[in-house]
Motif scaffolding. Structure first.
Motif, PDB file in Angstrom:
ATOM      1  N   ILE A   1       1.016  -1.053  -0.095  1.00 31.24           N
ATOM      2  CA  ILE A   1      -0.156  -0.042  -0.030  1.00 31.24           C
ATOM      3  C   ILE A   1       0.888   1.134  -0.143  1.00 31.24           C
ATOM      4  CG2 ILE A   1      -1.783   1.338   1.432  1.00 31.24           C
ATOM      5  CD1 ILE A   1      -2.717  -1.173   2.538  1.00 31.24           C
ATOM      6  N   GLY A   2       2.177   1.314   0.575  1.00 31.10           N
ATOM      7  CA  GLY A   2       2.981   2.287   1.178  1.00 31.10           C
ATOM      8  C   GLY A   2       3.608   2.327  -0.697  1.00 31.10           C
ATOM      9  N   SER A   3       4.012   1.312  -1.325  1.00 30.12           N
ATOM     10  CA  SER A   3       4.370   1.485  -3.047  1.00 30.12           C
ATOM     11  C   SER A   3       3.209   2.087  -4.130  1.00 30.12           C
ATOM     12  CB  SER A   3       4.935   0.305  -3.350  1.00 30.12           C
ATOM     13  OG  SER A   3       5.177   0.736  -4.695  1.00 30.12           O
ATOM     14  N   ALA A   4       2.225   1.631  -3.616  1.00 29.71           N
ATOM     15  CA  ALA A   4       0.684   2.577  -4.140  1.00 29.71           C
ATOM     16  C   ALA A   4       1.005   3.660  -4.320  1.00 29.71           C
ATOM     17  CB  ALA A   4      -0.218   1.043  -4.146  1.00 29.71           C
ATOM     18  N   VAL A   5       0.918   4.425  -2.500  1.00 26.83           N
ATOM     19  CA  VAL A   5      -0.240   5.776  -2.452  1.00 26.83           C
ATOM     20  C   VAL A   5       1.414   6.476  -1.979  1.00 26.83           C
ATOM     21  CG1 VAL A   5      -0.999   7.413  -0.476  1.00 26.83           C
ATOM     22  CG2 VAL A   5      -1.671   4.224  -0.710  1.00 26.83           C
ATOM     23  N   GLY A   6       1.726   6.666  -3.776  1.00 25.11           N
ATOM     24  CA  GLY A   6       2.926   7.655  -3.179  1.00 25.11           C
ATOM     25  C   GLY A   6       2.160   9.445  -4.088  1.00 25.11           C
TER      26      GLY A   6
ATOM     27  N   SER B   1      -0.925   4.435 -10.626  1.00 28.29           N
ATOM     28  CA  SER B   1      -1.899   4.549  -8.977  1.00 28.29           C
ATOM     29  C   SER B   1      -1.312   3.161  -8.338  1.00 28.29           C
ATOM     30  CB  SER B   1      -2.884   4.732  -9.060  1.00 28.29           C
ATOM     31  OG  SER B   1      -3.812   4.781  -7.824  1.00 28.29           O
ATOM     32  N   LEU B   2      -1.133   1.924  -9.098  1.00 25.27           N
ATOM     33  CA  LEU B   2      -0.659   1.044  -8.428  1.00 25.27           C
ATOM     34  C   LEU B   2       0.351   0.338  -8.446  1.00 25.27           C
ATOM     35  CD1 LEU B   2      -4.294  -1.492  -9.155  1.00 25.27           C
ATOM     36  CD2 LEU B   2      -3.138  -0.399  -7.063  1.00 25.27           C
ATOM     37  N   SER B   3       1.331   0.732  -8.733  1.00 21.73           N
ATOM     38  CA  SER B   3       2.403   0.445  -9.140  1.00 21.73           C
ATOM     39  C   SER B   3       2.797  -1.129  -9.587  1.00 21.73           C
ATOM     40  CB  SER B   3       3.692   0.425  -7.653  1.00 21.73           C
ATOM     41  OG  SER B   3       3.167   1.489  -6.802  1.00 21.73           O
ATOM     42  N   ILE B   4       2.010  -1.012 -10.923  1.00 21.73           N
ATOM     43  CA  ILE B   4       1.950  -2.611 -11.658  1.00 21.73           C
ATOM     44  C   ILE B   4       2.877  -2.288 -12.979  1.00 21.73           C
ATOM     45  CG2 ILE B   4       0.027  -3.901 -10.793  1.00 21.73           C
ATOM     46  CD1 ILE B   4      -1.991  -2.111 -12.613  1.00 21.73           C
ATOM     47  N   GLY B   5       3.310  -3.247 -13.514  1.00 24.82           N
ATOM     48  CA  GLY B   5       3.829  -2.865 -14.813  1.00 24.82           C
ATOM     49  C   GLY B   5       5.042  -3.166 -15.040  1.00 24.82           C
TER      50      GLY B   5
ATOM     51  N   ALA C   1       2.615  15.215   4.152  1.00 26.10           N
ATOM     52  CA  ALA C   1       1.978  13.697   3.604  1.00 26.10           C
ATOM     53  C   ALA C   1       3.111  13.331   2.568  1.00 26.10           C
ATOM     54  CB  ALA C   1       0.228  14.132   3.404  1.00 26.10           C
ATOM     55  N   LEU C   2       2.589  14.166   1.442  1.00 23.71           N
ATOM     56  CA  LEU C   2       3.909  14.159   0.402  1.00 23.71           C
ATOM     57  C   LEU C   2       4.792  13.821   0.617  1.00 23.71           C
ATOM     58  CD1 LEU C   2       3.477  17.617  -1.893  1.00 23.71           C
ATOM     59  CD2 LEU C   2       2.521  15.374  -2.735  1.00 23.71           C
ATOM     60  N   PHE C   3       5.557  14.109   1.305  1.00 22.18           N
ATOM     61  CA  PHE C   3       7.027  13.217   1.912  1.00 22.18           C
ATOM     62  C   PHE C   3       7.205  12.235   2.148  1.00 22.18           C
ATOM     63  CE2 PHE C   3      10.176  12.655   5.177  1.00 22.18           C
ATOM     64  CZ  PHE C   3      11.175  12.770   4.696  1.00 22.18           C
ATOM     65  N   ILE C   4       6.400  11.440   3.114  1.00 24.56           N
ATOM     66  CA  ILE C   4       5.748  10.082   3.371  1.00 24.56           C
ATOM     67  C   ILE C   4       5.318   8.832   1.886  1.00 24.56           C
ATOM     68  CG2 ILE C   4       5.081   8.624   4.881  1.00 24.56           C
ATOM     69  CD1 ILE C   4       4.105  11.117   6.979  1.00 24.56           C
ATOM     70  N   ALA C   5       4.157   9.732   1.559  1.00 26.47           N
ATOM     71  CA  ALA C   5       3.777   9.200   0.980  1.00 26.47           C
ATOM     72  C   ALA C   5       5.459   8.851  -0.286  1.00 26.47           C
ATOM     73  CB  ALA C   5       2.949   9.570  -0.064  1.00 26.47           C
ATOM     74  N   GLY C   6       6.105   9.826  -1.145  1.00 27.49           N
ATOM     75  CA  GLY C   6       7.371   9.899  -1.104  1.00 27.49           C
ATOM     76  C   GLY C   6       8.500   8.489  -1.187  1.00 27.49           C
ATOM     77  N   ILE C   7       8.138   8.344   0.391  1.00 25.58           N
ATOM     78  CA  ILE C   7       9.624   7.505   0.838  1.00 25.58           C
ATOM     79  C   ILE C   7       9.315   5.984   0.477  1.00 25.58           C
ATOM     80  CG2 ILE C   7      10.743   6.763   2.737  1.00 25.58           C
ATOM     81  CD1 ILE C   7      11.769   9.235   2.140  1.00 25.58           C
ATOM     82  N   THR C   8       8.208   5.972   1.202  1.00 28.09           N
ATOM     83  CA  THR C   8       7.240   4.752   1.162  1.00 28.09           C
ATOM     84  C   THR C   8       7.657   4.423  -0.514  1.00 28.09           C
ATOM     85  OG1 THR C   8       5.380   4.992   1.012  1.00 28.09           O
ATOM     86  CG2 THR C   8       6.218   5.034   3.127  1.00 28.09           C
ATOM     87  N   SER C   9       7.494   5.225  -2.095  1.00 26.08           N
ATOM     88  CA  SER C   9       7.131   4.348  -2.675  1.00 26.08           C
ATOM     89  C   SER C   9       8.827   4.330  -3.088  1.00 26.08           C
ATOM     90  CB  SER C   9       6.170   5.930  -3.727  1.00 26.08           C
ATOM     91  OG  SER C   9       5.129   5.869  -3.257  1.00 26.08           O
ATOM     92  N   LEU C  10       9.016   5.177  -2.988  1.00 24.69           N
ATOM     93  CA  LEU C  10      11.036   5.660  -3.245  1.00 24.69           C
ATOM     94  C   LEU C  10      11.811   4.201  -2.886  1.00 24.69           C
ATOM     95  CD1 LEU C  10      13.872   6.835  -4.941  1.00 24.69           C
ATOM     96  CD2 LEU C  10      13.962   7.831  -2.684  1.00 24.69           C
ATOM     97  N   VAL C  11      11.317   3.737  -2.023  1.00 25.82           N
ATOM     98  CA  VAL C  11      12.278   2.388  -1.631  1.00 25.82           C
ATOM     99  C   VAL C  11      11.510   1.502  -2.284  1.00 25.82           C
ATOM    100  CG1 VAL C  11      12.433   3.399   0.836  1.00 25.82           C
ATOM    101  CG2 VAL C  11      10.359   2.499   0.923  1.00 25.82           C
ATOM    102  N   SER C  12      10.528   1.397  -2.092  1.00 28.33           N
ATOM    103  CA  SER C  12       9.549   0.225  -3.330  1.00 28.33           C
ATOM    104  C   SER C  12      10.223   0.509  -4.503  1.00 28.33           C
ATOM    105  CB  SER C  12       8.047   0.020  -3.345  1.00 28.33           C
ATOM    106  OG  SER C  12       8.110   1.567  -3.385  1.00 28.33           O
ATOM    107  N   ILE C  13      10.744   1.330  -4.645  1.00 26.31           N
ATOM    108  CA  ILE C  13      10.843   1.123  -6.454  1.00 26.31           C
ATOM    109  C   ILE C  13      12.628   0.937  -6.486  1.00 26.31           C
ATOM    110  CG2 ILE C  13      11.650   2.873  -8.009  1.00 26.31           C
ATOM    111  CD1 ILE C  13       9.153   4.749  -7.562  1.00 26.31           C
ATOM    112  N   LEU C  14      13.148   1.413  -5.247  1.00 27.92           N
ATOM    113  CA  LEU C  14      14.621   1.236  -4.701  1.00 27.92           C
ATOM    114  C   LEU C  14      14.844  -0.552  -4.967  1.00 27.92           C
ATOM    115  CD1 LEU C  14      15.787   3.820  -2.900  1.00 27.92           C
ATOM    116  CD2 LEU C  14      16.824   3.417  -5.158  1.00 27.92           C
TER     117      LEU C  14
END
Length: 501
Positions: free
Chosen positions: A16-21, A229-233, A323-336
């Protein structure tokens, strides 16, 4: 040895943290409002059912079954498919590079919120004073030294999380950050809906324009929003699900992830457009005139709204940019982690060495985005990597899996430990509906970029940072595919579900 999630809850929070970016907060409300408002919710929910959840189930099942990130998962399905996995990994690598810059901006604006340092002209402050924006993506203008400290801080935090691993790093961070994110968003929504003019903003967001449903572009936009939005593909959910225990219910997990993500999108949209309605009332203009897409909404339009609030401006600013910062961090670590998993699974390297292999070049390349041309480069790269790169990766994935592999086998794998089973409709929606719509997106986007360029940028800028980025991804995907991996990395009998730390 491979790590493993400590619990299903930890996995779900990470997913969810990855998807909620960042896009959930600033992209969804604008996409909905400009594509039929409330009527957009019909194709949006249709896209969730026919694309979002089915692809999540597919990627959760593939990752869990083949116990690897995208490259090795596709290689274990068919050794000729490995290139697609590296293509997805390289897309994630590119996104990670520019994601750092956006998070740096968010962190800086948390500080600016205490004094409303952007003054009476947030647009000029953001583009000139803060970014020192040049007139071209090719005119770098030097490194913006005012961004160096937050830039290095974000890198240090990200590296610390990544070196700690999946269970001790990413899972722990998401368990802490997600509740804070939802609390901050709740504050934004409550404050927003209690302001004068909030109803006008919500009407702009939700008032249905049923004629819009006749426009194929609206349906394509709905599928595009779901896909991004769902970080798929592009390998993220394949990577995350590869750390799941064998007995995990992937069908239920997919429904939970999608429901939480899209519920958050709509919830955040209520807060954002309530504020836009208030701002429109204060300025005596329509909501449409103050609502802008993407970066403009977050860093140019919204600061004006924050300054215009009758009270608690600083708290509201900290909550929004926090909120933007936290959403960004949880998405960033998933991408990495997607990129790290790719190297760890194919090559004989430890997790920490894989992190170093990924972090060092991405650190160097990300300096591009704190130069004077940073936002111009980011805008072009983001458009091409999302609208052509990710969509192409998704279409190729669906074609390969549903037409050149036994998709029925994956359906049985998905149902084995699930509380409720998916029928053959799942295969047909992936094979026909989603493939056709995404195929239309590629054709429309490519034709538009070839004919008209993008964003008014010079053709040289587009060729270097737009088409050049796609070429970069394709070439490096090919190089990594041809490189020799550890012995037996494609072998199914090498899969183990036993956690070894």
């Amino acid at each position: 040895m491979r790590d493993q999630w400590n619990s299903k809850l930890g996995f779900l929070l990470a997913a969810i943290g990855s998807a909620v970016g960042l896009g959930n907060i600033w992209r969804f409300p604008y996409v909905a409002a400009t594509n039929g408002g409330g009527a957009f919710l019909l194709p949006y929910f249709f896209a969730i059912i026919t694309a979002g959840i089915p692809i999540l189930i597919l990627e959760y099942t593939m990752g869990k079954t083949y116990r690897a990130g995208a490259p090795v998962t596709f290689a274990r399905i068919n050794r000729r498919f490995e290139w697609l996995g590296w293509f997805q990994v390289m897309i994630s690598f590119v996104i990670a590079i520019y994601y750092f810059a956006i998070i740096v901006w968010c962190l800086s604006y948390i500080g600016f919120s205490f004094t409303q340092a952007w003054g009476n002209d947030p647009t000029r402050f953001f583009t000139e004073d803060f970014l020192g924006l040049t007139d071209s993506a090719l005119n770098l203008g030097g490194i913006n030294t005012s961004l160096l400290l937050p830039f290095l801080l974000i890198w240090a935090v990200s590296a610390f999380i990544m070196y700690k691993g999946v269970s001790k790093g990413i899972e722990t961070v998401c368990k802490i950050c997600l509740p804070i994110l939802f609390l901050m968003t709740l504050i934004l929504v409550i404050r927003g809906i209690t302001l004068p003019g909030a109803v006008d903003g919500l009407n702009y967001l939700f008032k249905p324009d049923w004629n819009a449903l006749k426009d194929p572009g609206v349906w394509v936009a709905a599928y595009g929003q779901i896909f991004f939005s769902l970080s798929i593909g592009f390998g993220i959910m394949l990577s995350y699900s590869s750390y799941l225990p064998k007995e995990t219910d992937v069908v239920n997990s997919a429904f939970i992830t999608a429901t939480a993500n899209h519920g958050y999108e709509i919830f955040a949209g209520i807060g954002v457009f309530s504020i836009m309605g208030y701002m429109a009332l204060q300025q005596g203009v329509s909501v449409e005139e103050v609502a802008a897409s993407g970066i403009g909404l977050a860093f140019m339009t919204f600061p004006t709204a924050i300054s215009a609030l009758p009270a608690l401006n600083a708290i509201f600013g900290v909550c929004f940019f926090g909120a933007l910062f936290i959403a960004g961090i949880t998405s960033l670590v998933s991408i990495l982690q997607t990129v790290v998993t790719g190297f760890h699974d194919k090559f004989e390297v430890s997790h920490k060495k894989a992190v170093t292999i990924v972090m060092v070049p991405s650190f160097v390349l990300s300096f591009l985005f704190i130069t004077g041309a940073g936002m111009n480069i980011l805008d072009i790269v983001d458009a091409f990597i999302n609208n052509i790169g990710i969509v192409s990766a998704g279409v190729i994935e669906l074609i390969l899996i549903t037409r050149f592999f036994d998709a029925e086998k994956l359906r049985r794998e998905a149902n084995e430990f699930s509380n409720f089973s998916i029928g053959r409709w799942w295969i047909y929606t992936l094979r026909i509906v989603t493939t056709v719509v995404l195929g239309m997106m590629i054709v429309l986007n490519t034709r538009e970029y070839l004919a008209n360029g993008y964003g008014g940028y010079a053709s040289a800028d587009i060729n270097v940072f737009g088409w050049g980025t796609i070429l970069f991804v394709v070439v490096f995907a090919d190089v990594l595919t041809t490189m020799k991996g550890k012995d037996g990395y494609r072998d199914l009998d090498k899969i183990s579900y036993k956690e070894v730390n």
